[in-house]
Each structure stands twice: as C-alpha cells, then as structure tokens.
Design a protein around this motif. Structure first.
Motif, PDB file in Angstrom:
ATOM      1  N   TYR A 287       0.820  -1.223   0.000  1.00  0.00           N
ATOM      2  CA  TYR A 287       0.000   0.000   0.000  1.00  0.00           C
ATOM      3  C   TYR A 287       0.845   1.261   0.000  1.00  0.00           C
ATOM      4  CZ  TYR A 287      -0.705  -2.830   4.301  1.00  0.00           C
ATOM      5  OH  TYR A 287      -0.604  -3.754   5.310  1.00  0.00           O
ATOM      6  N   GLY A 288       2.095   1.137  -0.463  1.00  0.00           N
ATOM      7  CA  GLY A 288       2.892   2.316  -0.782  1.00  0.00           C
ATOM      8  C   GLY A 288       3.613   2.961   0.370  1.00  0.00           C
ATOM      9  N   ILE A 289       3.688   2.294   1.549  1.00  0.00           N
ATOM     10  CA  ILE A 289       4.394   2.894   2.681  1.00  0.00           C
ATOM     11  C   ILE A 289       5.876   2.536   2.621  1.00  0.00           C
ATOM     12  CG2 ILE A 289       4.470   3.108   5.192  1.00  0.00           C
ATOM     13  CD1 ILE A 289       1.918   4.160   3.814  1.00  0.00           C
ATOM     14  N   ARG A 290       6.184   1.228   2.658  1.00  0.00           N
ATOM     15  CA  ARG A 290       7.581   0.792   2.574  1.00  0.00           C
ATOM     16  C   ARG A 290       7.935   0.316   1.175  1.00  0.00           C
ATOM     17  NH1 ARG A 290       8.399  -2.749   8.102  1.00  0.00           N
ATOM     18  NH2 ARG A 290       7.765  -1.153   9.573  1.00  0.00           N
ATOM     19  N   GLU A 291       6.944  -0.226   0.460  1.00  0.00           N
ATOM     20  CA  GLU A 291       7.180  -0.707  -0.893  1.00  0.00           C
ATOM     21  C   GLU A 291       6.128  -0.097  -1.810  1.00  0.00           C
ATOM     22  OE1 GLU A 291       9.612  -2.451  -1.954  1.00  0.00           O
ATOM     23  OE2 GLU A 291      10.513  -3.254  -0.132  1.00  0.00           O
ATOM     24  N   LEU A 325      -4.237   1.793  -5.420  1.00  0.00           N
ATOM     25  CA  LEU A 325      -4.724   0.885  -4.383  1.00  0.00           C
ATOM     26  C   LEU A 325      -6.073   0.285  -4.727  1.00  0.00           C
ATOM     27  CD1 LEU A 325      -3.867   2.400  -0.886  1.00  0.00           C
ATOM     28  CD2 LEU A 325      -3.266   0.162  -1.760  1.00  0.00           C
ATOM     29  N   SER A 326      -6.988   1.113  -5.220  1.00  0.00           N
ATOM     30  CA  SER A 326      -8.321   0.598  -5.549  1.00  0.00           C
ATOM     31  C   SER A 326      -8.228  -0.494  -6.604  1.00  0.00           C
ATOM     32  CB  SER A 326      -9.229   1.732  -6.031  1.00  0.00           C
ATOM     33  OG  SER A 326      -8.644   2.401  -7.143  1.00  0.00           O
ATOM     34  N   ASP A 327      -7.336  -0.319  -7.583  1.00  0.00           N
ATOM     35  CA  ASP A 327      -7.172  -1.333  -8.636  1.00  0.00           C
ATOM     36  C   ASP A 327      -6.559  -2.609  -8.077  1.00  0.00           C
ATOM     37  OD1 ASP A 327      -8.176   0.396 -10.565  1.00  0.00           O
ATOM     38  OD2 ASP A 327      -6.207   1.283 -10.929  1.00  0.00           O
ATOM     39  N   ARG A 345     -11.182 -19.425   0.754  1.00  0.00           N
ATOM     40  CA  ARG A 345     -11.175 -18.100   1.398  1.00  0.00           C
ATOM     41  C   ARG A 345     -10.061 -17.198   0.875  1.00  0.00           C
ATOM     42  NH1 ARG A 345     -13.145 -18.246   7.707  1.00  0.00           N
ATOM     43  NH2 ARG A 345     -15.280 -18.868   7.232  1.00  0.00           N
ATOM     44  N   LEU A 346     -10.398 -15.919   0.794  1.00  0.00           N
ATOM     45  CA  LEU A 346      -9.450 -14.851   0.479  1.00  0.00           C
ATOM     46  C   LEU A 346      -9.229 -14.054   1.756  1.00  0.00           C
ATOM     47  CD1 LEU A 346      -7.877 -12.826  -1.353  1.00  0.00           C
ATOM     48  CD2 LEU A 346     -10.090 -11.750  -1.854  1.00  0.00           C
ATOM     49  N   VAL A 347      -7.962 -13.940   2.195  1.00  0.00           N
ATOM     50  CA  VAL A 347      -7.628 -13.195   3.416  1.00  0.00           C
ATOM     51  C   VAL A 347      -6.568 -12.163   3.053  1.00  0.00           C
ATOM     52  CG1 VAL A 347      -6.822 -13.377   5.799  1.00  0.00           C
ATOM     53  CG2 VAL A 347      -8.061 -15.293   4.765  1.00  0.00           C
ATOM     54  N   TYR A 348      -6.856 -10.889   3.311  1.00  0.00           N
ATOM     55  CA  TYR A 348      -5.899  -9.839   2.941  1.00  0.00           C
ATOM     56  C   TYR A 348      -6.046  -8.629   3.859  1.00  0.00           C
ATOM     57  CZ  TYR A 348      -9.740  -7.240   0.698  1.00  0.00           C
ATOM     58  OH  TYR A 348     -10.907  -6.537   0.470  1.00  0.00           O
ATOM     59  N   TRP A 349      -5.020  -7.781   3.842  1.00  0.00           N
ATOM     60  CA  TRP A 349      -5.025  -6.542   4.641  1.00  0.00           C
ATOM     61  C   TRP A 349      -5.469  -5.365   3.776  1.00  0.00           C
ATOM     62  CZ3 TRP A 349      -4.616  -6.491   9.751  1.00  0.00           C
ATOM     63  CH2 TRP A 349      -3.964  -7.552  10.391  1.00  0.00           C
ATOM     64  N   LEU A 350      -6.361  -4.550   4.325  1.00  0.00           N
ATOM     65  CA  LEU A 350      -6.895  -3.375   3.634  1.00  0.00           C
ATOM     66  C   LEU A 350      -6.516  -2.127   4.438  1.00  0.00           C
ATOM     67  CD1 LEU A 350      -8.968  -2.503   1.307  1.00  0.00           C
ATOM     68  CD2 LEU A 350     -10.651  -2.442   3.145  1.00  0.00           C
ATOM     69  N   ARG A 413     -11.918   4.478  -4.144  1.00  0.00           N
ATOM     70  CA  ARG A 413     -10.908   5.173  -4.949  1.00  0.00           C
ATOM     71  C   ARG A 413     -10.234   6.286  -4.153  1.00  0.00           C
ATOM     72  NH1 ARG A 413     -11.130   4.445 -11.127  1.00  0.00           N
ATOM     73  NH2 ARG A 413      -9.080   5.302 -10.746  1.00  0.00           N
ATOM     74  N   GLY A 414     -10.946   6.819  -3.151  1.00  0.00           N
ATOM     75  CA  GLY A 414     -10.361   7.852  -2.297  1.00  0.00           C
ATOM     76  C   GLY A 414      -9.131   7.373  -1.561  1.00  0.00           C
ATOM     77  N   HIS A 415      -8.976   6.051  -1.425  1.00  0.00           N
ATOM     78  CA  HIS A 415      -7.831   5.507  -0.708  1.00  0.00           C
ATOM     79  C   HIS A 415      -6.601   5.354  -1.588  1.00  0.00           C
ATOM     80  CE1 HIS A 415     -10.576   5.079   2.478  1.00  0.00           C
ATOM     81  NE2 HIS A 415      -9.756   4.386   3.237  1.00  0.00           N
TER      82      HIS A 415
END
Length: 439
Positions: A287-291, A325-327, A345-350, A413-415
């Motif tokens: 999500y663009g913080i470290r990578e 991010l939205s994409d 199941r799909l498990v992910y961080w948002l 999309r705001g994210h």
C-alpha cells in the motif's frame, strides 16, 4: 480466528454465546473436548481452554454455581487414585501467595479425593479472576470469577519459534509471525490445501500455511526478491547471500516439502489457466508505505503511462507503471472469485484512513461473501483491516467487471492517496515541533 477454527473443526459458532468485549475471558459452547483440543492446536490468539464448572460476579455466586454443577461430571477427575493441583490466574491484579492459598482453601466443599501434586498432576483446575481492563482503576474484588478444569493451551509459542528476527530471509515488509498464523487460521488452511500469495515477497505468509500442512506457492513482480538478489534488508548486511530465498526460509523450519514454487509475475495479469485452483489466497498487498505498488507497463505508447524503466540484477528489465490501491484490491477480489475453489477463502489486509472509514468502502464481489473484518491500529489516524471473504458463487464471465456497475468502486478510490494520508500525521507533527521550537 476462533469462529473460523470452530467451523474448520466441524463446529458452529452460536451468536447467542456470551461475548464480553471488555474481558479477556470468553464462554463458548463446544460440543466435545476433542473439538476443543483441535481448536487449541491451531489458535495463536487464545491462551488456554477450560471445561467450565462454575462462574459468578462474586465469590458467593461462584460457589453457588459450583454446587449446582452435576456431580457425575466432576467425579471422573476427583478419584482417590488421581493427582491434581489448583492454579489461580488473575487478570489486571497480582495476589500474594497467602491470598491465593485462602482462595484455594475456600473450595474445600468440592469432593476432591485425590492427592495434591504440584509438579506433575493428572488434572489441573484453575480459578480465573477478572479485575477489569483499567490498570489505573483496579477494584478490590474481581468483577467476575470462573472455575474449571484445564483442557489445553493454544499455540502462542509459535510466535516466538517463527519470529522474523530469527528468520533466514527477510524483507522490508516481512509479516509478523503472530499475524501470519492468524491469517492462515482465518483462511481455514488445512493439510493438503493449495495456498497462494500473489504478493509473496520473502514468503512470510507461506510459512504459516505450510506449518499447517498446506502446499504453498506465490508470485511477485520483484525479480530480485523472488531470486534472493540485491540489497539486504537486515541491519549491518549490505547484500543478500547466495542462500537467502523463500525456499531456504521453508527449509529452516523443516517445511521445504510443502513448497511448490515462487514465480516472477504481475498480479494484475494472471498467468494461471482458467479454473478453480486454490483452496486459500492469503496475502498482504503493497500500500505504498515501505514498498511502492507496481505493475508491468509497456514500452509502447498508449498502453500504459510509463513511470520508469528499471534494470534488475542479471540484466532483467521491466517497465514499471503506477498501480492504484483501488485497482490492486479489485483485481485481487476478481482473481479470488475466479481461481478459488467453492468455499475457499481470500484473506488480505486493507489499509484505512480512519477519519474517512465506513464499512461501505470495503471492496465487494458478487462471488465472495464477507466473513470478518478486524482492525489493527497503525497510527492515530490510520489502521488496516484484516478482511476475510469466502467464495459462495461460481464465477461467470459476466462477473469479471461487475464491481464497476455498483457503488462500491467509487468510495474506495479515495484511498488511492492512502500514502499521503498515512504520512500526513508525521508532517503535521514535524510542523508542530518546528513551531514550538521557534517560540
């Protein structure tokens, strides 16, 4: 985690069960001791599980509850040829040894016939006392008491034994071991499953799934990370060694036999044949913080807005373009809807900017049902949500871009500017410190 593991063990979570949000103790109705032990062989969140013999809001209520507990359920554990001990655990308060002995002696009305053995007893009984959650306002007496027979402990030692600090191959964003196991449990990973991570990095999420007996694989756009090349992330080490790679991480824990492969690929352009391939997809997208989030571009004009052309080790080239991010998340949901098995199941961080957060911005897909949404705080104004979704509908071609048709896509999309919002708190703090220094 508990509800996912209960369903994995063949049980079902009842919404009528007591959930005391402001307490570390939780009463569950579990059909059998075997299921309770199965639950504790997996959980890293729960510390221990007990067969509850009695509980109350004060000592008198506890004793009355114990006296009403069926004697025939107690007798097998109180025989004269058995050994036992009683342990006291207090939450948010420390008792003296004299106070503990006094509380144990008060249970003399229970029909214990065996001998006390403090070192190696056959049966262990616990008194659990809850003194609330506020360390600055500890009541004189507990607000709730429990008494029960110890059945099993959870798997919290896995957090230390799989610690990233001891891991052979790490990166800037290697997942914490505790969270990695929680994600595998949310995904209901079981032996002989096939688990996939489309943003595999150094493979931290593969390790927890392999520990539970699943075969694991992943892809990543970064050639250097997949092949263990380039600069090291570890302190006081400039370059990665020849044996620093994902396979070596699994070998370190004796899990190499569960490793299928890791491939260099772009998650936005799936490389897999059509069909339901994976039992679980467990991942932590960038999500663009470290990578920085990236996807493959094209040198041809008109296809992608080219940001940069990067040269990788061993003369490998790829053209990198921005990946919003939205994409990322909608591509991930679309991929899960198409490639997960039914019930997979799909498990992910948002990542979430808290002042703007509502449940409506969680990406949805008609083939996926939202199972859980748990928060981990990152800062005063940001957090990330652990999202668990289950495939409930077979993927059809018309489902491919269905998310664009409803109102779900636009709010998230705001994210796309999450990185700027994440660092806005840092920027404001620096500005405030500079202002204070000028006074």
């Amino acid at each position: 985690e508990i509800t996912s593991l209960l369903s994995l063990c063949g049980g079902q979570f009842s919404g009528e069960q007591e959930i005391r949000v402001n307490s570390p103790f939780w009463i569950l109705n579990i059909p059998s001791e075997e299921m309770a032990r199965g639950l504790m062989k997996r959980t890293v969140c729960a510390k221990s599980i007990f067969e509850l013999w009695g509980h109350g809001r004060c000592a008198e209520e506890l004793y009355a509850s114990l006296k009403s507990y069926p004697t025939d359920k107690m007798v097998p554990y109180l025989q004269s040829d058995s050994t036992y001990k009683v342990h006291i655990h207090t939450f948010n308060k420390t008792l003296t040894q004299a106070q503990k002995i006094k509380k144990i002696d008060a249970l003399e009305f229970l029909p214990f016939k065996g001998k006390v053995n403090l070192k190696n007893p056959e049966h262990i009984f616990w008194i659990l006392e809850d003194y609330g959650m506020n360390p600055n306002d500890v009541p004189e007496e507990p607000i709730h008491l429990y008494f029960g027979r110890w059945i099993a402990d959870g798997q919290r030692e896995l957090i230390e034994s799989y610690s990233v600090k001891k891991r052979h191959f790490i990166g800037n964003t290697s997942m914490d071991a505790c969270l990695s196991f929680i994600m595998a449990n949310h995904g209901r990973v079981k032996p002989n499953d096939i688990v996939y991570d489309p943003f595999v990095g150094t493979g931290g999420l593969l390790i927890s799934s392999a520990h539970f007996g699943a075969y694991v694989c992943g892809t990543d756009i970064d050639y250097n990370t997949i092949h263990g090349l380039g600069k090291a992330s570890r302190k006081n080490q400039k370059w990665r060694g020849p044996d620093e790679n994902i396979r070596a991480n699994l070998r370190q824990y004796g899990l190499e036999k569960y490793y299928l492969d890791a491939l260099v690929a772009d998650s936005s352009r799936p490389i897999w044949r059509k069909g339901m391939l994976f039992d679980a997809i467990i991942t932590d997208p960038p999500y663009g913080i470290r990578e920085a989030p990236r996807r493959m571009g094209s040198r041809e004009t008109g296809k992608e807005t080219v940001k940069s052309v990067e040269r990788s080790t061993e003369n490998h080239f790829f053209v990198s373009s921005s990946y919003h991010l939205s994409d990322i998340f909608f591509d991930l949901l679309k991929f899960g809807a198409e490639y997960l098995v039914m019930g997979g199941r799909l498990v992910y961080w948002l990542p979430i900017y808290k002042p703007e957060y509502t449940e409506e911005i969680i990406p949805r897909h008609p083939c996926l049902k939202l199972i859980s949404n748990c928060e981990q705080m990152l800062s005063s104004h940001t957090s990330r949500r652990l999202i668990t979704m289950e495939k409930v509908k077979e993927f059809k071609d018309q489902d491919e871009n269905s998310y664009l048709l409803d109102g779900q896509y636009m709010p998230y999309r705001g994210h796309n500017s999450f990185r700027e919002k994440y660092f806005s708190g840092v920027t404001k703090r620096i500005a405030k410190e500079e202002k204070d220094n000028q006074k």
